[in-house]
Design an enzyme around this catalytic site. Structure first.
Site, short mmCIF file in Angstrom:
data_model
loop_
_atom_site.label_atom_id
_atom_site.label_comp_id
_atom_site.label_asym_id
_atom_site.label_seq_id
_atom_site.Cartn_x
_atom_site.Cartn_y
_atom_site.Cartn_z
N ASN A 41 -9.97 -0.19 -0.36
CA ASN A 41 -8.54 0.00 -0.12
C ASN A 41 -8.09 -0.41 -1.64
OD1 ASN A 41 -5.94 -0.23 0.14
ND2 ASN A 41 -6.11 -1.19 2.25
N CYS A 63 0.93 -1.31 -0.05
CA CYS A 63 -0.08 -0.07 0.09
C CYS A 63 0.84 1.16 -0.04
CB CYS A 63 -0.87 0.01 1.14
SG CYS A 63 -2.00 -1.29 1.33
N HIS A 82 -3.38 7.30 2.28
CA HIS A 82 -3.78 6.01 1.76
C HIS A 82 -5.19 5.68 2.17
CE1 HIS A 82 -3.94 1.74 0.77
NE2 HIS A 82 -3.85 1.72 2.12
N1 ACO Z 1 -18.69 -8.42 8.60
C1 ACO Z 1 -19.33 -8.50 9.82
N2 ACO Z 1 -18.46 -8.91 10.81
C2 ACO Z 1 -17.15 -9.06 10.90
C3 ACO Z 1 -16.47 -8.83 9.61
C4 ACO Z 1 -17.29 -8.49 8.59
N3 ACO Z 1 -16.85 -8.28 7.11
N4 ACO Z 1 -15.16 -8.91 9.72
C5 ACO Z 1 -14.87 -9.18 11.04
N5 ACO Z 1 -16.10 -9.27 11.70
C6 ACO Z 1 -16.25 -9.55 13.14
C7 ACO Z 1 -15.39 -10.25 13.64
O1 ACO Z 1 -15.43 -11.69 13.33
C8 ACO Z 1 -15.32 -10.10 15.26
O2 ACO Z 1 -16.48 -10.72 15.62
P1 ACO Z 1 -16.24 -11.34 17.10
O3 ACO Z 1 -16.33 -10.25 18.02
O4 ACO Z 1 -17.57 -12.21 17.36
O5 ACO Z 1 -14.88 -12.18 17.20
C9 ACO Z 1 -15.80 -8.71 14.95
O6 ACO Z 1 -16.31 -8.42 13.69
C10 ACO Z 1 -14.81 -7.45 15.57
O7 ACO Z 1 -13.68 -7.88 14.62
P2 ACO Z 1 -12.25 -6.86 14.77
O8 ACO Z 1 -11.49 -7.54 13.94
O9 ACO Z 1 -11.97 -6.62 16.33
O10 ACO Z 1 -13.00 -5.58 14.13
P3 ACO Z 1 -12.23 -4.35 13.99
O11 ACO Z 1 -13.04 -3.21 14.85
O12 ACO Z 1 -10.67 -4.15 14.47
O13 ACO Z 1 -12.10 -3.92 12.32
C11 ACO Z 1 -10.97 -4.02 10.59
C12 ACO Z 1 -11.75 -4.72 11.55
C13 ACO Z 1 -12.03 -2.89 9.64
C14 ACO Z 1 -10.24 -4.93 9.44
C15 ACO Z 1 -10.09 -3.05 11.17
O14 ACO Z 1 -9.15 -3.64 12.21
C16 ACO Z 1 -9.00 -2.39 10.23
O15 ACO Z 1 -9.47 -1.67 9.38
N6 ACO Z 1 -7.72 -3.08 10.29
C17 ACO Z 1 -6.77 -2.10 9.48
C18 ACO Z 1 -6.75 -2.74 8.22
C19 ACO Z 1 -5.98 -1.99 7.17
O16 ACO Z 1 -6.07 -0.73 7.21
N7 ACO Z 1 -5.36 -2.89 6.39
C20 ACO Z 1 -4.70 -2.29 5.39
C21 ACO Z 1 -3.45 -1.47 5.82
S1 ACO Z 1 -2.23 -1.89 4.80
C22 ACO Z 1 -2.86 -2.12 3.50
O17 ACO Z 1 -3.61 -1.37 2.92
C23 ACO Z 1 -2.46 -3.14 2.66
#
Ligand code: ACO
Length: 321
Positions: free
Chosen positions: A278, A112, A248
């Site tokens: 993204n 990214c 980004h």
């Molecule tokens: N739909 C519904 N529920 C979901 C989904 C979905 N698509 N995905 C995960 N969940 C659930 C999980 O299973 C979890 O359930 P549980 O509590 O029963 O275990 C719950 O939602 C919360 O999951 P978390 O992973 O804790 O959610 P979080 O608030 O951290 O959000 C996310 C997840 C959006 C992926 C976040 O962590 C994030 O944005 N991380 C950074 C990702 C990123 O930016 N990556 C790219 C950067 S580098 C690049 O661009 C390659």
């Protein structure tokens, strides 16, 4: 001597997948995706449509804006994690499409942060005096390396391409670039398959993005806060000197945290994550092109670009349009 951006372009594949489409494929909801990420929809390629196809369209748009023809370009850099082939590079494939012959052309792989790396490298080539007119592209078909049954990753990404023309200039354009990496976090965000390891997964079409989202989120927020400070300090600037933030586009919550750090109103932050998802290396040049074409970012204004991605890699570019 400086390097300066004189043209921008972008391209998104026609096919759109919105959150409601994903609801039909996975145990997810529009509400969850919008609340946690800000994403409403993303564009994805169809069978046969490649990274180079997207790169070519964005490149032609940028060349047109800058008034450049094939003869003017002496450097092509394509930032991509999803190249058309193992080799030749996508930059060489793009060079052929544009009927450009003989100039320097290569790919950069920094996930990214790829476009920020590519712009940093192009700036150094131009400042050194060895090259005069660079075509710098970020292009991705991330949809090809997603497990469409994994709701924790597939809802986040999209496909697209963005490009800029960078030329020599006596007036300040790119003011500074800051490029970093720390490989110790390789397993937090990875596609654990490649040519010399995990080739069986590649052949089986099972080379998918794996991410520990929560940990990536925290690292991204902290790291981007630090890169903002580093960039301002290197240029002896204050937060209030920055007119625009072009981050980004990974997650609206990460973007808002960086804007807060810069004490920047969201009106001066370019946001496309809602419409594009993204798009990895394509996300910054795509967002930049949107804001330039809508005449939100105006000539003479100061812009900070920043990115964080797999590797981990991170970096920033400070420039005057
Ligand atoms: N739909 C519904 N529920 C979901 C989904 C979905 N698509 N995905 C995960 N969940 C659930 C999980 O299973 C979890 O359930 P549980 O509590 O029963 O275990 C719950 O939602 C919360 O999951 P978390 O992973 O804790 O959610 P979080 O608030 O951290 O959000 C996310 C997840 C959006 C992926 C976040 O962590 C994030 O944005 N991380 C950074 C990702 C990123 O930016 N990556 C790219 C950067 S580098 C690049 O661009 C390659």
């Amino acid at each position: 001597m400086y390097s300066r951006i004189t043209g921008t372009g972008s391209y998104l594949p026609e096919k759109i997948l919105d959150n409601h489409d994903l609801e039909k494929m996975l145990d997810t909801s529009d509400e969850w995706i919008r609340d946690r990420t800000g994403i409403k929809k993303r564009h994805v390629v169809v069978d046969g449509e490649t990274t180079c196809d997207l790169a070519e369209k964005s490149a032609r748009n940028a060349m047109e804006m800058a008034g450049k023809t094939a003869d003017d370009i002496d450097l092509i850099i394509v930032a991509t994690t999803t190249p058309d082939r193992i080799f030749p590079s996508t930059a060489c494939l793009l060079q052929q499409r544009l009927d450009i012959h003989g100039c320097t052309a290569f790919d950069i792989q920094a996930v990214c942060t790829g476009f920020v790396y590519a712009l940093g490298v192009a700036d150094k080539f131009i400042r050194s005096g060895s090259h005069k007119c660079a075509l710098v592209v970020g292009a991705e078909t991330l949809s090809r390396i997603l497990d469409w049954t994994d709701r924790t990753t597939c809802v986040l990404f999209g496909d697209g391409a963005g490009a800029v023309i960078v030329e020599t200039s006596e007036a300040p354009g790119i003011l500074s670039t800051h490029l970093h990496a720390d490989g110790q976090y390789e397993n937090l965000l990875t596609v654990p398959a490649g040519v010399s390891s995990g080739y069986d997964k590649l052949l089986a079409g099972e080379a998918y993005v794996q991410m520990r989202g929560n940990e990536v989120f925290k690292m991204a927020v902290n790291t981007l806060g630090r890169i903002v400070d580093e960039t301002l300090e290197a240029n002896n600037m204050k937060k209030s000197d920055i007119d625009w933030l072009v981050p980004h586009q990974a997650n609206i919550r990460i973007i808002k945290a960086t804007a807060k750090k810069l004490k920047m109103h969201m009106d001066h932050v370019v946001v496309t994550v809602d419409e594009h998802g993204n798009t990895s290396a394509a996300s910054i040049p795509l967002a930049f092109d949107v804001a330039v074409r809508e005449e939100r970012i105006k000539p003479g204004e100061t812009v900070m670009m920043e990115a964080f991605g797999g590797g981990f890699t991170w970096g920033s570019v400070l420039l005057k349009l």
